[in-house]
Motif scaffolding. Structure first.
Motif, mmCIF file in Angstrom:
data_model
loop_
_atom_site.group_PDB
_atom_site.id
_atom_site.type_symbol
_atom_site.label_atom_id
_atom_site.label_comp_id
_atom_site.label_asym_id
_atom_site.label_seq_id
_atom_site.Cartn_x
_atom_site.Cartn_y
_atom_site.Cartn_z
ATOM 1 N N LEU A 34 30.339 36.419 36.505
ATOM 2 C CA LEU A 34 30.575 35.206 35.727
ATOM 3 C C LEU A 34 30.412 33.963 36.590
ATOM 4 N N TYR A 36 31.860 29.979 36.582
ATOM 5 C CA TYR A 36 32.786 29.006 36.023
ATOM 6 C C TYR A 36 32.462 27.645 36.616
ATOM 7 N N PRO A 44 39.211 25.871 35.556
ATOM 8 C CA PRO A 44 37.833 26.360 35.445
ATOM 9 C C PRO A 44 37.488 26.659 33.992
ATOM 10 N N PHE A 46 34.585 28.677 31.568
ATOM 11 C CA PHE A 46 33.532 29.687 31.596
ATOM 12 C C PHE A 46 32.184 29.055 31.246
ATOM 13 N N SER A 93 33.913 40.835 37.911
ATOM 14 C CA SER A 93 34.962 41.581 37.219
ATOM 15 C C SER A 93 34.745 43.081 37.381
ATOM 16 N N TYR A 99 42.555 48.261 34.373
ATOM 17 C CA TYR A 99 42.394 46.969 33.720
ATOM 18 C C TYR A 99 41.336 46.151 34.437
ATOM 19 N N LYS A 101 39.882 43.128 36.368
ATOM 20 C CA LYS A 101 40.394 42.153 37.326
ATOM 21 C C LYS A 101 39.231 41.273 37.765
ATOM 22 N N VAL A 102 39.460 39.969 37.807
ATOM 23 C CA VAL A 102 38.412 39.022 38.159
ATOM 24 C C VAL A 102 38.640 38.507 39.576
ATOM 25 N N PHE A 104 37.188 35.812 42.466
ATOM 26 C CA PHE A 104 36.423 34.576 42.561
ATOM 27 C C PHE A 104 35.872 34.356 43.961
ATOM 28 N N TYR B 35 46.914 32.598 38.878
ATOM 29 C CA TYR B 35 46.063 32.508 40.061
ATOM 30 C C TYR B 35 46.587 31.390 40.970
ATOM 31 N N PRO B 43 40.101 30.586 43.154
ATOM 32 C CA PRO B 43 41.358 31.134 42.618
ATOM 33 C C PRO B 43 41.584 32.565 43.103
ATOM 34 N N GLN B 44 42.808 32.838 43.543
ATOM 35 C CA GLN B 44 43.206 34.176 43.982
ATOM 36 C C GLN B 44 44.186 34.741 42.965
ATOM 37 N N PHE B 45 43.902 35.950 42.508
ATOM 38 C CA PHE B 45 44.719 36.591 41.466
ATOM 39 C C PHE B 45 46.109 36.924 42.000
ATOM 40 N N ARG B 55 51.446 44.123 34.751
ATOM 41 C CA ARG B 55 50.655 45.344 34.762
ATOM 42 C C ARG B 55 49.595 45.362 35.859
ATOM 43 N N GLN B 56 49.388 44.253 36.527
ATOM 44 C CA GLN B 56 48.480 44.210 37.661
ATOM 45 C C GLN B 56 49.046 43.193 38.629
ATOM 46 N N ARG B 57 48.813 43.421 39.909
ATOM 47 C CA ARG B 57 49.298 42.475 40.893
ATOM 48 C C ARG B 57 48.278 42.360 42.011
ATOM 49 N N GLY B 58 48.058 41.157 42.470
ATOM 50 C CA GLY B 58 47.189 40.932 43.614
ATOM 51 C C GLY B 58 47.971 41.049 44.902
ATOM 52 N N LEU B 90 47.064 28.201 38.730
ATOM 53 C CA LEU B 90 46.351 28.258 37.457
ATOM 54 C C LEU B 90 46.858 29.415 36.611
ATOM 55 N N LEU B 99 36.831 40.713 26.726
ATOM 56 C CA LEU B 99 35.867 40.857 27.808
ATOM 57 C C LEU B 99 36.235 39.906 28.945
ATOM 58 N N PRO B 100 35.722 40.172 30.144
ATOM 59 C CA PRO B 100 36.140 39.376 31.309
ATOM 60 C C PRO B 100 35.935 37.879 31.142
ATOM 61 N N TYR B 101 34.881 37.485 30.407
ATOM 62 C CA TYR B 101 34.615 36.056 30.306
ATOM 63 C C TYR B 101 35.456 35.389 29.225
ATOM 64 N N GLN B 103 38.418 34.585 29.075
ATOM 65 C CA GLN B 103 39.640 34.179 29.741
ATOM 66 C C GLN B 103 39.605 32.660 29.841
ATOM 67 N N PHE B 105 41.398 29.082 31.054
ATOM 68 C CA PHE B 105 42.300 28.558 32.068
ATOM 69 C C PHE B 105 42.987 27.276 31.603
ATOM 70 N N GLY B 106 44.216 27.102 32.075
ATOM 71 C CA GLY B 106 44.906 25.843 31.905
ATOM 72 C C GLY B 106 44.502 24.872 33.006
#
Lengths: 114, 114
Positions: A34, A36, A44, A46, A93, A99, A101-102, A104, B35, B43-45, B55-58, B90, B99-101, B103, B105-106
């Motif tokens: 992707l 952004y 960001p 898309f 991704s 799940y 995960k994206v 960057f 992020y 951005p880092q997850f 359910r997921q963690r970086g 973020l 789908l991944p795209y 998503q 962002f604020g």
């Protein structure tokens, strides 16, 4: 471990010319890529994506090319406009723990000069 | 239709303090991801929440924790703040099966730790 890399922190292009932003990745398990776009004080947004089973996707002035053998993708903007000036993030991704995960890249700041 | 909203916009804290950041997802979205974007980085997850569960963690320490409420809004808490926690935080929302795209962002919360 930087799995997605953008080696050019900045790029300047004349209005009307082509902008080419590059991105390299290391993880062959990524299934979506992707791009952004980010303006200051905004999150960001898309721009365009490409599935790992494709090698090109086009949307108006924006085209993304994927070279899986080289683990490289690029974003082409033709013609470039001053409003395109922003930071562009490449992202990838893949599945992690079941799940999506994206991940960057570090971003490329594009300046389009009028 | 309001997009993703975050509060506050800016925040200044002292080392050792605790901070709570808030996020309201785009209407209809049920999944929230957080992020961290440090200066000059992508951005880092941090983690993702769905059905009020992480359910997921970086790769972030336990000082970073979160919560999701029944209305899908979310909070990010950071304890024992360090200078290195200064960043743009973020929030992104999506559909669980999107789908991944897909998503969004604020605008982010700019946290400065002094």
């Amino acid at each position: 471990d930087q799995q997605v890399k953008q080696n050019s922190p900045s790029l300047s292009v004349q209005e009307g010319r082509i902008s080419i932003l590059n991105c390299d990745y290391t993880n062959s398990m990524f299934d979506y890529f992707l791009w952004y776009k980010k303006y200051p004080a905004e999150g960001p947004t898309f721009l365009i994506s490409i599935s790992s089973i494709k090698d090109k996707n086009e949307d108006g002035r924006f085209t993304v090319f994927l070279n899986k053998s080289a683990k490289h993708l690029s974003l082409h903007i033709v013609p470039s406009q001053p409003g395109d000036s922003a930071v562009y993030f490449c992202a990838a991704s893949g599945h992690s723990g079941g799940y999506q995960k994206v991940t960057f890249g570090t971003g490329t700041k594009l300046q389009v000069i009028p | 239709d309001a997009g993703v909203t975050q509060s506050p916009t800016h925040l200044i804290k002292t080392r050792g303090q605790q901070v709570t950041l808030r996020c309201s997802p785009k209407s209809g979205h049920d999944t929230v991801s957080w992020y961290q974007q440090a200066l000059g980085q992508g951005p880092q997850f941090i983690f993702q929440y769905y059905e009020e569960e992480e359910r997921q963690r970086g790769n972030f320490p336990d000082r970073f924790s979160g919560h999701q409420f029944p209305n899908y809004s979310s909070e990010l808490n950071v304890n024992a703040l360090l200078l290195g926690d200064s960043a743009l935080y973020l929030c992104a929302s999506s559909y669980n099966i999107g789908l991944p795209y897909e998503q969004y962002f604020g605008p982010g919360t700019r946290l400065t730790v002094t």
